[in-house]
Each structure stands twice: as C-alpha cells, then as structure tokens.
Design a protein around this motif. Structure first.
Motif, PDB file in Angstrom:
ATOM      1  N   ARG A 144      55.275  41.270 125.493  1.00 52.87           N
ATOM      2  CA  ARG A 144      54.617  42.276 124.643  1.00 52.87           C
ATOM      3  C   ARG A 144      55.534  42.700 123.499  1.00 52.87           C
ATOM      4  NH1 ARG A 144      52.518  45.510 128.372  1.00 52.87           N
ATOM      5  NH2 ARG A 144      50.460  44.580 128.144  1.00 52.87           N
ATOM      6  N   SER A 145      56.779  43.011 123.829  1.00 55.92           N
ATOM      7  CA  SER A 145      57.655  43.557 122.779  1.00 55.92           C
ATOM      8  C   SER A 145      58.129  42.463 121.819  1.00 55.92           C
ATOM      9  CB  SER A 145      58.841  44.311 123.382  1.00 55.92           C
ATOM     10  OG  SER A 145      59.670  43.414 124.067  1.00 55.92           O
ATOM     11  N   ALA A 146      58.167  41.212 122.290  1.00 55.98           N
ATOM     12  CA  ALA A 146      58.639  40.134 121.412  1.00 55.98           C
ATOM     13  C   ALA A 146      57.559  39.650 120.446  1.00 55.98           C
ATOM     14  CB  ALA A 146      59.117  38.955 122.249  1.00 55.98           C
ATOM     15  N   SER A 147      56.279  39.960 120.750  1.00 61.07           N
ATOM     16  CA  SER A 147      55.197  39.346 119.970  1.00 61.07           C
ATOM     17  C   SER A 147      54.655  40.276 118.887  1.00 61.07           C
ATOM     18  CB  SER A 147      54.061  38.933 120.904  1.00 61.07           C
ATOM     19  OG  SER A 147      53.582  40.048 121.640  1.00 61.07           O
ATOM     20  N   HIS A 148      54.173  39.664 117.822  1.00 60.47           N
ATOM     21  CA  HIS A 148      53.438  40.412 116.794  1.00 60.47           C
ATOM     22  C   HIS A 148      51.980  40.579 117.210  1.00 60.47           C
ATOM     23  CE1 HIS A 148      56.767  38.636 114.249  1.00 60.47           C
ATOM     24  NE2 HIS A 148      56.829  39.904 113.912  1.00 60.47           N
ATOM     25  N   HIS A 149      51.442  39.584 117.919  1.00 62.49           N
ATOM     26  CA  HIS A 149      50.036  39.629 118.330  1.00 62.49           C
ATOM     27  C   HIS A 149      49.885  39.092 119.748  1.00 62.49           C
ATOM     28  CE1 HIS A 149      48.814  40.398 114.201  1.00 62.49           C
ATOM     29  NE2 HIS A 149      49.629  39.427 113.835  1.00 62.49           N
ATOM     30  N   GLN A 150      48.981  39.713 120.514  1.00 59.44           N
ATOM     31  CA  GLN A 150      48.614  39.223 121.848  1.00 59.44           C
ATOM     32  C   GLN A 150      47.224  38.608 121.753  1.00 59.44           C
ATOM     33  OE1 GLN A 150      48.388  42.351 124.774  1.00 59.44           O
ATOM     34  NE2 GLN A 150      47.497  41.018 126.342  1.00 59.44           N
ATOM     35  N   VAL A 151      47.053  37.388 122.253  1.00 60.49           N
ATOM     36  CA  VAL A 151      45.711  36.795 122.275  1.00 60.49           C
ATOM     37  C   VAL A 151      45.327  36.435 123.710  1.00 60.49           C
ATOM     38  CG1 VAL A 151      45.996  35.870 119.920  1.00 60.49           C
ATOM     39  CG2 VAL A 151      46.386  34.396 121.888  1.00 60.49           C
ATOM     40  N   ASN A 152      44.023  36.412 123.956  1.00 61.58           N
ATOM     41  CA  ASN A 152      43.490  36.084 125.274  1.00 61.58           C
ATOM     42  C   ASN A 152      43.507  34.566 125.467  1.00 61.58           C
ATOM     43  OD1 ASN A 152      42.002  35.657 127.564  1.00 61.58           O
ATOM     44  ND2 ASN A 152      40.047  36.256 126.637  1.00 61.58           N
ATOM     45  N   ALA A 153      44.398  34.086 126.341  1.00 64.97           N
ATOM     46  CA  ALA A 153      44.556  32.643 126.548  1.00 64.97           C
ATOM     47  C   ALA A 153      43.635  32.119 127.640  1.00 64.97           C
ATOM     48  CB  ALA A 153      46.009  32.327 126.878  1.00 64.97           C
ATOM     49  N   MET A 154      42.718  32.970 128.138  1.00 64.51           N
ATOM     50  CA  MET A 154      41.816  32.542 129.223  1.00 64.51           C
ATOM     51  C   MET A 154      40.451  32.139 128.676  1.00 64.51           C
ATOM     52  SD  MET A 154      42.949  35.240 132.163  1.00 64.51           S
ATOM     53  CE  MET A 154      42.788  36.685 131.136  1.00 64.51           C
ATOM     54  N   GLN A 155      40.404  31.666 127.472  1.00 67.34           N
ATOM     55  CA  GLN A 155      39.181  31.123 126.885  1.00 67.34           C
ATOM     56  C   GLN A 155      39.481  29.669 126.503  1.00 67.34           C
ATOM     57  OE1 GLN A 155      38.409  33.144 123.069  1.00 67.34           O
ATOM     58  NE2 GLN A 155      40.505  33.875 123.065  1.00 67.34           N
ATOM     59  N   LYS A 156      38.469  28.940 126.041  1.00 66.01           N
ATOM     60  CA  LYS A 156      38.692  27.543 125.674  1.00 66.01           C
ATOM     61  C   LYS A 156      39.784  27.454 124.601  1.00 66.01           C
ATOM     62  CE  LYS A 156      34.097  25.711 126.559  1.00 66.01           C
ATOM     63  NZ  LYS A 156      32.845  26.247 125.987  1.00 66.01           N
ATOM     64  N   PRO A 157      40.575  26.359 124.612  1.00 59.60           N
ATOM     65  CA  PRO A 157      41.647  26.236 123.620  1.00 59.60           C
ATOM     66  C   PRO A 157      41.182  26.513 122.176  1.00 59.60           C
ATOM     67  CG  PRO A 157      41.875  24.497 125.238  1.00 59.60           C
ATOM     68  CD  PRO A 157      40.608  25.248 125.585  1.00 59.60           C
ATOM     69  N   GLU A 158      40.010  26.020 121.807  1.00 65.68           N
ATOM     70  CA  GLU A 158      39.533  26.251 120.431  1.00 65.68           C
ATOM     71  C   GLU A 158      39.302  27.740 120.158  1.00 65.68           C
ATOM     72  OE1 GLU A 158      39.411  24.339 117.643  1.00 65.68           O
ATOM     73  OE2 GLU A 158      40.589  23.103 119.020  1.00 65.68           O
ATOM     74  N   GLY A 159      38.861  28.457 121.195  1.00 67.47           N
ATOM     75  CA  GLY A 159      38.677  29.908 121.074  1.00 67.47           C
ATOM     76  C   GLY A 159      40.012  30.619 120.884  1.00 67.47           C
ATOM     77  N   VAL A 160      41.029  30.137 121.596  1.00 71.18           N
ATOM     78  CA  VAL A 160      42.372  30.724 121.450  1.00 71.18           C
ATOM     79  C   VAL A 160      42.865  30.482 120.021  1.00 71.18           C
ATOM     80  CG1 VAL A 160      44.720  30.805 122.364  1.00 71.18           C
ATOM     81  CG2 VAL A 160      42.823  30.241 123.898  1.00 71.18           C
ATOM     82  N   VAL A 161      42.660  29.258 119.535  1.00 73.37           N
ATOM     83  CA  VAL A 161      43.074  28.924 118.163  1.00 73.37           C
ATOM     84  C   VAL A 161      42.388  29.856 117.163  1.00 73.37           C
ATOM     85  CG1 VAL A 161      42.902  27.168 116.333  1.00 73.37           C
ATOM     86  CG2 VAL A 161      43.634  26.502 118.635  1.00 73.37           C
ATOM     87  N   ASP A 162      41.081  30.045 117.323  1.00 77.57           N
ATOM     88  CA  ASP A 162      40.345  30.916 116.392  1.00 77.57           C
ATOM     89  C   ASP A 162      40.892  32.342 116.425  1.00 77.57           C
ATOM     90  OD1 ASP A 162      38.693  28.983 115.327  1.00 77.57           O
ATOM     91  OD2 ASP A 162      37.147  29.247 116.862  1.00 77.57           O
ATOM     92  N   GLU A 163      41.203  32.826 117.636  1.00 72.37           N
ATOM     93  CA  GLU A 163      41.718  34.197 117.741  1.00 72.37           C
ATOM     94  C   GLU A 163      43.091  34.314 117.054  1.00 72.37           C
ATOM     95  OE1 GLU A 163      41.244  35.920 121.707  1.00 72.37           O
ATOM     96  OE2 GLU A 163      42.659  37.506 121.167  1.00 72.37           O
TER      97      GLU A 163
END
Ligand code: ADP
Ligand code: MG
Length: 173
Positions: A144-163
């Motif tokens: 959490r502290s190292a990242s600029h953004h958190q994304v939900n990685a429990m969706q299809k890879p293409e969905g993660v890319v879009d997010e």
C-alpha cells in the motif's frame, strides 16, 4: 508519460501476465526482475536461495531492479521487492508504482495450478494458502505505502490492464 511503470504485489497476483499485456497495450518494453535475475545468474530462484540465502537473493533482486529500469518500460517485480525500503524509494522516484491486489485464496489457487510453483521454495514451508495469508499480513502495508495506485487483480487480465490505464490516465497505443 514515458516513465517506467512498476507492478508490485504478492506471487501469483499477475505481475508477469498483466505486465506483458500492459506493455503491449502501451507499445512499451516489458521486463521482469525475476527473469532478469535468472538470466544474469544462470540460476533459478531456488538455486540462488540455496547458495546465498534469502539475503543474497534480495541483494541481487535490488541490482536487477536498477538494471531493468528504463523509460517506456513495464517492469514486473519480484513479490518481495517491497521488503527493502531502498527498492520502494527507487520505484517511487523513478516511475509510477501499481499494486495488483488479490485475496490470499485467489493467490493460492493460482499458484497451486502452476507447475513451476513446486520448484520454488516456500517462505515458511507450510501449505501455500497459509503462506499467502501470512505473506499478505506482513506485506499489505508495504504494498500500500509503496504504490501510487491499487488495482483489483481478481478480474480478467484485460480488465486489470484497463484499470491500470485508467488510473494512469493513459490510452492504448
Ligand atoms: P506473478 O508474476 O505476479 O507471480 P503471474 O503473472 O505469473 O503472477 O500469474 C500467476 C498465475 O496466475 C499464472 O498461472 C497466470 O496465468 C495466472 N493469472 C495471472 N493473472 C490472472 C488473472 N487476472 N486472472 C486469472 N489468472 C491469472
Ligand atoms: Mg512473475
């Protein structure tokens, strides 16, 4: 934006899979610190750990991070990259840092169905689901502290890319 994009998160969250797809979407290069480490040492993670311990592995991981960092590059990092404060600071200063977040159950399911998992030493020697829970308990605050953004990685890879693209206000090339 031409800054490097760093993907962080626990083993199995999809850094390599999503990283490759993201690099294609952006027309960026793709690098994987684990892969770089194996190429430069000609050894597997398990072999490095056996010969030099986790401490030796971590030192080499830091070197790999610095070696692969370049503009217009997506960088998939090793799951423990955030354990060294120095690595977190480096990634934050050099580029944008994305945390691919997933539950321990999803991570364990993915790793159990991956043949190469058997070749990698577990951190605790216990079942993988227990281990993922413990790893996340210890590392979630670091991701959490190292990242600029958190994304939900429990969706299809293409969905993660879009997010990721949305979070960085970037469009497909
Ligand atoms: P990491 O590089 O973070 O350790 P990988 O990209 O190697 O993770 O993915 C681990 C496993 O999970 C692989 O078998 C991969 O195919 C699968 N995987 C990765 N991302 C997803 C996703 N978004 N949905 C379903 N399976 C995924
Ligand atoms: Mg990987």
């Amino acid at each position: 934006m031409s800054l490097p994009i760093f993907l962080i998160g626990a083993r199995g969250c999809g850094k390599t899979t999503v990283g490759k797809a993201l690099s294609q979407a952006l027309g960026y290069a793709f690098c994987d610190t684990d892969h770089h480490l194996q190429l430069t040492t000609q050894r597997s993670v398990a072999e490095i750990v056996a010969a030099e311990g986790w401490e030796g592995f971590r030192a080499r991981e830091t070197e790999s991070l610095r070696a692969v960092t370049a503009p217009l590059t997506v960088i998939a990092t090793g799951g423990g990259m955030v354990l060294a404060e120095e690595n977190c600071r480096f990634m934050q200063e050099q580029g944008r840092v994305i945390w691919l977040s997933a539950s321990p159950e999803v991570l364990a399911d993915r790793l159990e169905s991956q043949p190469e998992t058997a070749q990698r030493p577990t951190l605790t020697g216990r079942p993988i689901a227990d281990e993922m829970e413990e790893v996340l308990r210890e590392r979630t605050h670091l991701y959490r502290s190292a990242s600029h953004h958190q994304v939900n990685a429990m969706q299809k890879p293409e969905g993660v890319v879009d997010e990721i693209l949305r979070s960085l206000s970037l469009a497909r090339a």
